[in-house]
Scaffold this motif. Structure first.
Motif, PDB file in Angstrom:
ATOM      1  N   UNK A 104       0.821  -1.209   0.000  1.00 23.42           N
ATOM      2  CA  UNK A 104       0.000   0.000   0.000  1.00 23.42           C
ATOM      3  C   UNK A 104       0.856   1.261   0.000  1.00 23.42           C
ATOM      4  N   UNK A 105       1.989   1.185   0.687  1.00 21.59           N
ATOM      5  CA  UNK A 105       2.866   2.354   0.814  1.00 21.59           C
ATOM      6  C   UNK A 105       4.182   2.130   0.058  1.00 21.59           C
ATOM      7  N   UNK A 106       4.102   1.494  -1.101  1.00 19.98           N
ATOM      8  CA  UNK A 106       5.288   1.068  -1.837  1.00 19.98           C
ATOM      9  C   UNK A 106       6.224   2.242  -2.153  1.00 19.98           C
ATOM     10  N   UNK A 107       5.666   3.367  -2.592  1.00 27.81           N
ATOM     11  CA  UNK A 107       6.496   4.494  -3.030  1.00 27.81           C
ATOM     12  C   UNK A 107       7.103   5.274  -1.863  1.00 27.81           C
ATOM     13  N   UNK A 108       6.502   5.161  -0.676  1.00 25.02           N
ATOM     14  CA  UNK A 108       6.972   5.947   0.464  1.00 25.02           C
ATOM     15  C   UNK A 108       8.242   5.383   1.093  1.00 25.02           C
ATOM     16  N   UNK A 109       8.451   4.088   0.966  1.00 27.83           N
ATOM     17  CA  UNK A 109       9.518   3.439   1.723  1.00 27.83           C
ATOM     18  C   UNK A 109      10.866   3.442   1.015  1.00 27.83           C
ATOM     19  N   UNK A 110      10.905   3.799  -0.261  1.00 28.13           N
ATOM     20  CA  UNK A 110      12.179   3.874  -0.957  1.00 28.13           C
ATOM     21  C   UNK A 110      12.655   2.533  -1.480  1.00 28.13           C
ATOM     22  N   UNK A 111      13.959   2.473  -1.796  1.00 31.12           N
ATOM     23  CA  UNK A 111      14.518   1.292  -2.442  1.00 31.12           C
ATOM     24  C   UNK A 111      14.535   0.061  -1.542  1.00 31.12           C
ATOM     25  N   UNK A 112      14.548   0.255  -0.225  1.00 26.85           N
ATOM     26  CA  UNK A 112      14.627  -0.890   0.680  1.00 26.85           C
ATOM     27  C   UNK A 112      13.330  -1.694   0.706  1.00 26.85           C
ATOM     28  N   UNK A 113      12.248  -1.168   0.105  1.00 25.49           N
ATOM     29  CA  UNK A 113      10.987  -1.914   0.136  1.00 25.49           C
ATOM     30  C   UNK A 113      11.099  -3.254  -0.590  1.00 25.49           C
ATOM     31  N   UNK A 114      12.006  -3.355  -1.561  1.00 29.06           N
ATOM     32  CA  UNK A 114      12.219  -4.631  -2.252  1.00 29.06           C
ATOM     33  C   UNK A 114      12.776  -5.660  -1.275  1.00 29.06           C
ATOM     34  N   UNK A 115      13.702  -5.231  -0.425  1.00 23.85           N
ATOM     35  CA  UNK A 115      14.269  -6.138   0.578  1.00 23.85           C
ATOM     36  C   UNK A 115      13.227  -6.523   1.629  1.00 23.85           C
ATOM     37  N   UNK A 116      12.385  -5.562   2.005  1.00 22.60           N
ATOM     38  CA  UNK A 116      11.319  -5.847   2.961  1.00 22.60           C
ATOM     39  C   UNK A 116      10.322  -6.852   2.390  1.00 22.60           C
ATOM     40  N   UNK A 117      10.017  -6.705   1.094  1.00 22.08           N
ATOM     41  CA  UNK A 117       9.102  -7.639   0.439  1.00 22.08           C
ATOM     42  C   UNK A 117       9.684  -9.055   0.449  1.00 22.08           C
ATOM     43  N   UNK A 118      10.960  -9.173   0.108  1.00 19.56           N
ATOM     44  CA  UNK A 118      11.607 -10.487   0.117  1.00 19.56           C
ATOM     45  C   UNK A 118      11.697 -11.055   1.524  1.00 19.56           C
ATOM     46  N   UNK A 119      11.862 -10.183   2.507  1.00 26.54           N
ATOM     47  CA  UNK A 119      11.902 -10.606   3.907  1.00 26.54           C
ATOM     48  C   UNK A 119      10.567 -11.254   4.291  1.00 26.54           C
ATOM     49  N   UNK A 120       9.464 -10.618   3.904  1.00 26.80           N
ATOM     50  CA  UNK A 120       8.146 -11.154   4.201  1.00 26.80           C
ATOM     51  C   UNK A 120       7.865 -12.461   3.467  1.00 26.80           C
ATOM     52  N   UNK A 121       8.289 -12.547   2.204  1.00 19.12           N
ATOM     53  CA  UNK A 121       8.071 -13.779   1.431  1.00 19.12           C
ATOM     54  C   UNK A 121       8.869 -14.952   2.013  1.00 19.12           C
ATOM     55  N   UNK A 122      10.093 -14.663   2.478  1.00 18.17           N
ATOM     56  CA  UNK A 122      10.909 -15.713   3.103  1.00 18.17           C
ATOM     57  C   UNK A 122      10.239 -16.225   4.377  1.00 18.17           C
ATOM     58  N   UNK A 123       9.650 -15.321   5.150  1.00 19.47           N
ATOM     59  CA  UNK A 123       8.959 -15.717   6.380  1.00 19.47           C
ATOM     60  C   UNK A 123       7.750 -16.603   6.077  1.00 19.47           C
ATOM     61  N   UNK A 124       6.928 -16.193   5.120  1.00 20.17           N
ATOM     62  CA  UNK A 124       5.712 -16.950   4.795  1.00 20.17           C
ATOM     63  C   UNK A 124       6.067 -18.330   4.244  1.00 20.17           C
ATOM     64  N   UNK A 125       7.144 -18.399   3.436  1.00 22.27           N
ATOM     65  CA  UNK A 125       7.594 -19.685   2.906  1.00 22.27           C
ATOM     66  C   UNK A 125       7.877 -20.672   4.035  1.00 22.27           C
ATOM     67  N   UNK A 126       8.534 -20.204   5.086  1.00 20.01           N
ATOM     68  CA  UNK A 126       8.853 -21.077   6.210  1.00 20.01           C
ATOM     69  C   UNK A 126       7.634 -21.348   7.085  1.00 20.01           C
ATOM     70  N   UNK A 127       6.822 -20.327   7.320  1.00 16.63           N
ATOM     71  CA  UNK A 127       5.661 -20.483   8.204  1.00 16.63           C
ATOM     72  C   UNK A 127       4.704 -21.565   7.708  1.00 16.63           C
ATOM     73  N   UNK A 128       4.598 -21.713   6.391  1.00 17.21           N
ATOM     74  CA  UNK A 128       3.688 -22.710   5.827  1.00 17.21           C
ATOM     75  C   UNK A 128       4.138 -24.145   6.115  1.00 17.21           C
ATOM     76  N   UNK A 129       5.393 -24.344   6.492  1.00 18.56           N
ATOM     77  CA  UNK A 129       5.876 -25.692   6.813  1.00 18.56           C
ATOM     78  C   UNK A 129       5.697 -26.035   8.292  1.00 18.56           C
ATOM     79  N   UNK A 130       5.377 -25.056   9.128  1.00 18.34           N
ATOM     80  CA  UNK A 130       5.329 -25.291  10.568  1.00 18.34           C
ATOM     81  C   UNK A 130       4.251 -26.292  11.002  1.00 18.34           C
ATOM     82  N   UNK A 131       3.047 -26.298  10.420  1.00 20.10           N
ATOM     83  CA  UNK A 131       2.058 -27.300  10.843  1.00 20.10           C
ATOM     84  C   UNK A 131       2.561 -28.739  10.703  1.00 20.10           C
ATOM     85  N   UNK A 132       3.341 -29.015   9.657  1.00 20.17           N
ATOM     86  CA  UNK A 132       3.880 -30.367   9.464  1.00 20.17           C
ATOM     87  C   UNK A 132       4.885 -30.720  10.559  1.00 20.17           C
TER      88      UNK A 132
END
Length: 320
Positions: A42-70
């Motif tokens: 929602x605030x993509x333009x406000x956060x600057x260039x680091x938003x790409x790293x933040x996006x990847x940070x969130x995707x890495x977390x969700x990738x791992x979280x989906x394995x936790x129930x197993x």
């Protein structure tokens, strides 16, 4: 099984400790990362260039979280019922999350350092394209570091009842050497880079009285978050993981020691703590986006109001 004369380690603690921790991390992590990613987009333009790293940070977390129930099912039942291939995939996702997170936090630290200490040199030179390229390189580097782990035996028993975090007893000596090198390249070097960047930033900010106080507070907050993540999640895990591997090597060599149980339990606690990084990483969103704390306050106010309404509502008397 370990066929030495040394007394065996009790594995009861893992089944009692890890399942509730992993369930809490799964619920809190999914909510926090989902909310953080939504706000980030929602605030993509406000956060600057680091938003790409933040996006990847969130995707890495969700990738791992989906394995936790197993993993919860595994630790509660003490049997891995999902097959050897999925065991390796689950452990691979954990490694991608852990070292990907460390890598992207390091990138954020370097970008902050360049923007504050060398603003004129990087002005107009850092673009979203650069951030995307660096993110791809981080994923490739983490993948290359984690790939050898996939070739170690991860299961044991007639039906693959065990799903090892590291590997079988037979290969633990080789795995220790691999783990030490992995710790150096995947954790120690990024940690030193992050520490150096923010150490220099704090010195620069504190030495200039004319520095923007808002910027100084932001840097101090992010530094605190990173120190929290490294001290709570990453340092204990890497230290105790390698110490536990060394304990297993000594046991294989029939060198008995009384601290193996204590090291094993401490390592299991560190495994629970390192999983918390997936729930704590959204704190980086809180640092980077002013809107999220306000949204959190509104959410808490609504929840408090709903609880009060329920508590003071008069009981309904059924009609006869």
């Amino acid at each position: 099984m370990n066929n030495t004369l040394c007394p065996g380690v009790s594995f009861d603690f893992t089944g009692k400790f890890l399942p509730p921790v992993l369930m809490i991390v799964f619920i809190v992590g999914l909510v926090a990362n989902g909310w953080g990613l939504k706000s980030l987009l929602k605030n993509w333009k406000k956060l600057g260039d680091v938003n790409v790293f933040l996006l990847n940070l969130g995707l890495a977390d969700i990738l791992y979280l989906l394995t936790l129930p197993f993993l919860v099912v595994y630790y509660m039942g003490r049997k891995w019922i999902f097959g050897a291939t999925f065991c390796k995939i689950t452990r691979f996702c954990f490694n991608l999350n852990l070292y990907g997170t460390i890598g992207f936090l390091t990138c954020i630290s370097v970008y902050r350092y360049l923007a504050i200490v060398h603003p004129m040199k990087v002005l107009g030179r850092t673009t979203v394209t650069h951030s995307v390229t660096i993110s791809v390189l981080v994923w490739l580097l983490v993948g290359v570091q984690s790939l050898p782990d996939m070739f170690y035996t991860k299961t044991s028993g007639n039906y693959g009842e065990k799903c090892y975090e590291t590997t079988h007893w037979m290969f633990v000596e080789d795995y220790l050497k691999y783990s030490l090198g992995w710790t150096l390249t995947g954790f120690c070097i990024p940690f030193l880079i992050t520490l150096g960047c923010y150490g220099h930033v704090i010195v620069i900010l504190c030495s200039k009285n004319s520095t923007d106080k808002v910027l100084e507070q932001k840097c101090m907050k992010l530094l605190f978050i990173l120190i929290l993540l490294f001290c709570v999640c990453y340092i204990p895990y890497h230290l105790l993981k390698n110490l536990n591997l060394w304990s297993r090597v000594l046991t294989n060599q029939k060198i008995c020691h009384g601290w193996s149980d204590g090291v094993y339990i401490a390592h299991q606690i560190s495994r629970g703590l390192v999983c918390l990084n997936s729930a704590l990483n959204p704190l980086v969103y809180l640092h980077g986006n002013k809107d999220i704390p306000a949204q959190l306050r509104r959410l808490l106010q609504r929840a408090r109001h709903a609880v009060m309404c329920v508590s003071i509502a008069p009981p309904r008397v059924p009609r006869v």
